[in-house]
Design an enzyme around this catalytic site. Structure first.
Site, mmCIF file in Angstrom:
data_model
loop_
_atom_site.group_PDB
_atom_site.id
_atom_site.type_symbol
_atom_site.label_atom_id
_atom_site.label_comp_id
_atom_site.label_asym_id
_atom_site.label_seq_id
_atom_site.Cartn_x
_atom_site.Cartn_y
_atom_site.Cartn_z
ATOM 1 N N GLU A 43 0.833 -1.306 -0.032
ATOM 2 C CA GLU A 43 -0.129 0.333 -0.196
ATOM 3 C C GLU A 43 1.455 0.796 0.921
ATOM 4 O O GLU A 43 1.676 1.340 0.747
ATOM 5 C CB GLU A 43 -1.251 -0.486 1.184
ATOM 6 C CG GLU A 43 -1.436 1.084 0.972
ATOM 7 C CD GLU A 43 -2.069 1.137 2.994
ATOM 8 O OE1 GLU A 43 -3.359 2.208 2.850
ATOM 9 O OE2 GLU A 43 -2.290 0.358 3.508
ATOM 10 N N LYS A 112 -9.644 2.275 -1.878
ATOM 11 C CA LYS A 112 -9.860 2.068 -0.487
ATOM 12 C C LYS A 112 -11.294 2.189 -0.265
ATOM 13 O O LYS A 112 -10.980 3.469 -0.224
ATOM 14 C CB LYS A 112 -8.676 2.178 0.082
ATOM 15 C CG LYS A 112 -8.736 1.803 1.585
ATOM 16 C CD LYS A 112 -7.512 2.096 2.048
ATOM 17 C CE LYS A 112 -7.617 1.840 3.232
ATOM 18 N NZ LYS A 112 -6.222 1.580 4.601
ATOM 19 N N CYS A 146 -5.758 -2.963 3.169
ATOM 20 C CA CYS A 146 -5.288 -2.354 4.497
ATOM 21 C C CYS A 146 -6.959 -2.855 5.229
ATOM 22 O O CYS A 146 -6.912 -4.067 5.308
ATOM 23 C CB CYS A 146 -4.425 -1.741 4.846
ATOM 24 S SG CYS A 146 -3.741 -1.838 6.052
#
Length: 260
Positions: A43, A112, A146
């Site tokens: 990331e 995300k 994540c």
């Protein structure tokens, strides 16, 4: 069908995209010596969590990152999950995962969805709205970033739409490494698919990161796991095993989503 995976557990230079392109290129070149089908970066590998300077260092429309990854993939004949990058759009900055095919073409992007308030992401990023599902080599994947892994319903939605392997790119802190391992194993078991998770190594001014990138099979068995430092982790996955496990315990057939 089998696929060889190489995970580049990268120590990211804080707020220094120019240096990070050099580091990423070195690690990808090291990874391709193992003849993988797919290489995965972590990331925010171009910037790290230098959020206060995103207006300065974010990549406009992810153009520089995409160009670098497309060139690198084509030159090496390898599929790339280009981790995620700080992607400046017309509406703000998104944390965008990039998927590049081995012929150097952008296959998919996913920004995300779940922003992590504990690290102030909601002050600097806007959430994505798209799907995480994509195909490589004719197989179904889904790619997440994540904090997404703390939302099992989000990953299940994509597994039910054909994902046989889940990719996770992260900057997960060492402080919660036990959560990282447990959540990833749970996501593999409940979705009966491979989980391929690339975390970063090293530290920044505010955090020490966990490393411990992992490849987990559809039974929840860890078949490869990195340490805390920068390294290349490799593993082979077999998509036939996904079909086998889903046949033994038919979770997807037995779901009753009308009740939840």
């Amino acid at each position: 069908m089998k696929m060889k995976i190489a995970i580049a557990q990268m120590d990211i230079a804080y707020g220094n995209p120019e240096e990070n392109y050099i580091i990423a290129d070195r690690l990808i070149q090291e990874a391709v010596e193992e003849n993988p089908d797919l290489v995965v970066l972590p990331e925010l590998w171009t910037t790290g969590y230098d959020l206060e300077r995103l207006d300065e260092i974010a990549d406009g429309k992810a153009a520089e990152s995409i160009a670098f990854l497309e060139k690198t993939a084509a030159q090496n004949g390898v599929n790339l999950i280009g981790g995620s990058v700080a992607n400046r759009t017309g509406n703000g900055v998104e944390n965008t995962l990039l998927v590049i095919s081995k012929d150097g073409k952008l296959v998919h992007t996913y920004s995300k969805l779940h922003l992590f308030q504990l690290m102030d992401e909601h002050h600097y990023f806007i959430p994505g709205t798209g799907t995480a599902n994509f195909e490589l080599e004719g197989r179904g994947f889904a790619g997440f970033v994540c904090y997404d892994i703390r939302f099992p319903e989000w990953l299940r939605k994509h597994a039910s739409k054909g994902a046989e392997a889940i990719i996770v790119v992260a900057e997960w802190p060492k402080l919660r490494v036990a959560h990282w391992r447990s959540l990833l194993i749970a996501r593999a078991i409940e979705n009966q698919c491979y989980v391929i998770a690339c975390n970063r190594a090293g530290s920044d001014p505010k955090n020490v990161f966990a490393g411990h990138s992992m490849v987990i099979d559809p039974w929840g068995e860890v078949i490869a796991e990195a340490g805390e430092g920068e390294e290349i982790l490799t593993a082979e996955i077999d998509f036939d095993k996904v079909k086998e496990v889903r046949g033994i315990i038919p979770v997807f057939e037995d779901r009753r989503p009308e009740h939840y």
